[in-house]
Write a protein that holds these residues in place. Structure first.
Motif, PDB file in Angstrom:
ATOM      1  N   LEU A   1      28.031  35.759  55.357  1.00 42.00           N
ATOM      2  CA  LEU A   1      29.157  36.455  54.748  1.00 42.00           C
ATOM      3  C   LEU A   1      30.280  35.478  54.403  1.00 42.00           C
ATOM      4  O   LEU A   1      30.895  35.571  53.334  1.00 42.00           O
ATOM      5  CB  LEU A   1      29.674  37.553  55.671  1.00 42.00           C
TER       6      LEU A   1
ATOM      7  N   GLN B   1      32.230  33.155  46.162  1.00 42.44           N
ATOM      8  CA  GLN B   1      32.979  34.060  45.285  1.00 42.44           C
ATOM      9  C   GLN B   1      34.340  33.467  44.935  1.00 42.44           C
ATOM     10  O   GLN B   1      34.761  33.500  43.774  1.00 42.44           O
ATOM     11  CB  GLN B   1      33.160  35.422  45.968  1.00 42.44           C
TER      12      GLN B   1
ATOM     13  N   ASP C   1      22.984  35.726  48.502  1.00 44.36           N
ATOM     14  CA  ASP C   1      22.605  37.119  48.273  1.00 44.36           C
ATOM     15  C   ASP C   1      21.132  37.373  48.576  1.00 44.36           C
ATOM     16  O   ASP C   1      20.776  38.452  49.050  1.00 44.36           O
ATOM     17  CB  ASP C   1      22.964  37.538  46.845  1.00 44.36           C
TER      18      ASP C   1
ATOM     19  N   GLU D   1      37.457  41.022  49.396  1.00 44.32           N
ATOM     20  CA  GLU D   1      36.660  42.096  49.990  1.00 44.32           C
ATOM     21  C   GLU D   1      35.690  41.541  51.040  1.00 44.32           C
ATOM     22  O   GLU D   1      35.553  42.098  52.129  1.00 44.32           O
ATOM     23  CB  GLU D   1      35.904  42.833  48.886  1.00 44.32           C
ATOM     24  N   THR D   2      35.043  40.433  50.721  1.00 44.92           N
ATOM     25  CA  THR D   2      34.087  39.824  51.648  1.00 44.92           C
ATOM     26  C   THR D   2      34.786  39.337  52.915  1.00 44.92           C
ATOM     27  O   THR D   2      34.333  39.613  54.030  1.00 44.92           O
ATOM     28  CB  THR D   2      33.329  38.668  50.970  1.00 44.92           C
TER      29      THR D   2
ATOM     30  N   ARG E   1      29.296  33.581  51.387  1.00 49.76           N
ATOM     31  CA  ARG E   1      29.427  34.440  50.210  1.00 49.76           C
ATOM     32  C   ARG E   1      30.890  34.442  49.746  1.00 49.76           C
ATOM     33  O   ARG E   1      31.171  34.293  48.559  1.00 49.76           O
ATOM     34  CB  ARG E   1      28.984  35.862  50.523  1.00 49.76           C
ATOM     35  N   GLY E   2      31.809  34.612  50.677  1.00 49.48           N
ATOM     36  CA  GLY E   2      33.225  34.624  50.319  1.00 49.48           C
ATOM     37  C   GLY E   2      33.679  33.311  49.697  1.00 49.48           C
ATOM     38  O   GLY E   2      34.442  33.303  48.727  1.00 49.48           O
TER      39      GLY E   2
ATOM     40  N   GLU F   1      36.590  40.003  44.830  1.00 44.61           N
ATOM     41  CA  GLU F   1      35.342  40.115  45.580  1.00 44.61           C
ATOM     42  C   GLU F   1      35.412  39.274  46.858  1.00 44.61           C
ATOM     43  O   GLU F   1      34.948  39.701  47.917  1.00 44.61           O
ATOM     44  CB  GLU F   1      34.157  39.663  44.728  1.00 44.61           C
ATOM     45  N   ALA F   2      35.988  38.077  46.755  1.00 45.26           N
ATOM     46  CA  ALA F   2      36.117  37.214  47.931  1.00 45.26           C
ATOM     47  C   ALA F   2      37.035  37.863  48.968  1.00 45.26           C
ATOM     48  O   ALA F   2      36.742  37.831  50.168  1.00 45.26           O
ATOM     49  CB  ALA F   2      36.640  35.838  47.530  1.00 45.26           C
TER      50      ALA F   2
ATOM     51  N   GLN G   1      35.900  42.230  55.025  1.00 42.86           N
ATOM     52  CA  GLN G   1      34.751  42.772  55.760  1.00 42.86           C
ATOM     53  C   GLN G   1      34.454  41.923  56.994  1.00 42.86           C
ATOM     54  O   GLN G   1      34.217  42.433  58.081  1.00 42.86           O
ATOM     55  CB  GLN G   1      33.522  42.835  54.847  1.00 42.86           C
TER      56      GLN G   1
END
Length: 170
Positions: free
Chosen positions: A42, A49, A29, A60-61, A45-46, A57-58, A64
């Motif tokens: 990204l 998460q 982040d 969503e990541t 991040r996934g 959230e994962a 994306q």
């Protein structure tokens, strides 16, 4: 990729391998503000998460990521793994089909797709048996085989996530 980014990725990968996803997410982040569309950040991040159990959230990541970079198969694979864990098998199947469309040589995605097909088959056989008890004779051996393959529960076959910086197993 600049040397600074390579070091960032390496340090975040190390935190994930050390089972410190909370620290990895903080590190991601911090860096993602400067590069909000960086596919590796990204992806990391996934993964963080997901490792933290923040499944929505994962999802969503990774979603994306698939929208920004539809040619990358790994986010589709990880998205499928998360959908499979939520027993959203059709969503998992669609994501895996996108992964193999993006990389026809992506063996992990093919294995996961096979597992999803087997889970879908088990659901279909089970439903057939529930709808018509006369089907038991023909369906029971198939269900038994699937359960043997998946250690007793064909409905929860494991799928494999892509790990950071590779297309390997988690």
């Amino acid at each position: 990729m600049s040397w600074a980014h390579a070091e960032d990725y390496s340090s975040i990968n190390t935190l994930l391998k050390q089972k410190k996803p909370d620290q990895a997410l903080v590190a991601v982040d911090k860096r993602i503000d400067a590069a909000p569309r960086d596919p590796q950040l990204l992806f990391l991040r996934g993964v963080a998460q997901s490792d933290l159990g923040r499944t929505d959230e994962a999802i969503e990541t990774f979603t994306q990521l698939t929208q920004l970079y539809p040619e990358l198969p790994e986010p589709y694979n990880n998205l499928a793994v998360l959908h499979a864990k939520k027993n959203e098998l059709e969503k998992a199947r669609r994501a895996l089909e996108m992964a193999v469309r993006g990389n026809p040589n992506y063996a992990v995605a093919y294995e996961n797709l096979g597992d999803i097909y087997a889970r879908l088959a088990a659901e279909s056989y089970d439903k057939a048996q529930r709808l018509d008890g006369r089907m038991t004779a023909s369906v029971a051996p198939k269900l038994k085989l699937l359960r043997e393959i998946f250690g007793g529960d064909a409905s929860s076959a494991n799928t494999n996530a892509a790990v950071p910086a590779t297309t390997g197993r988690k």
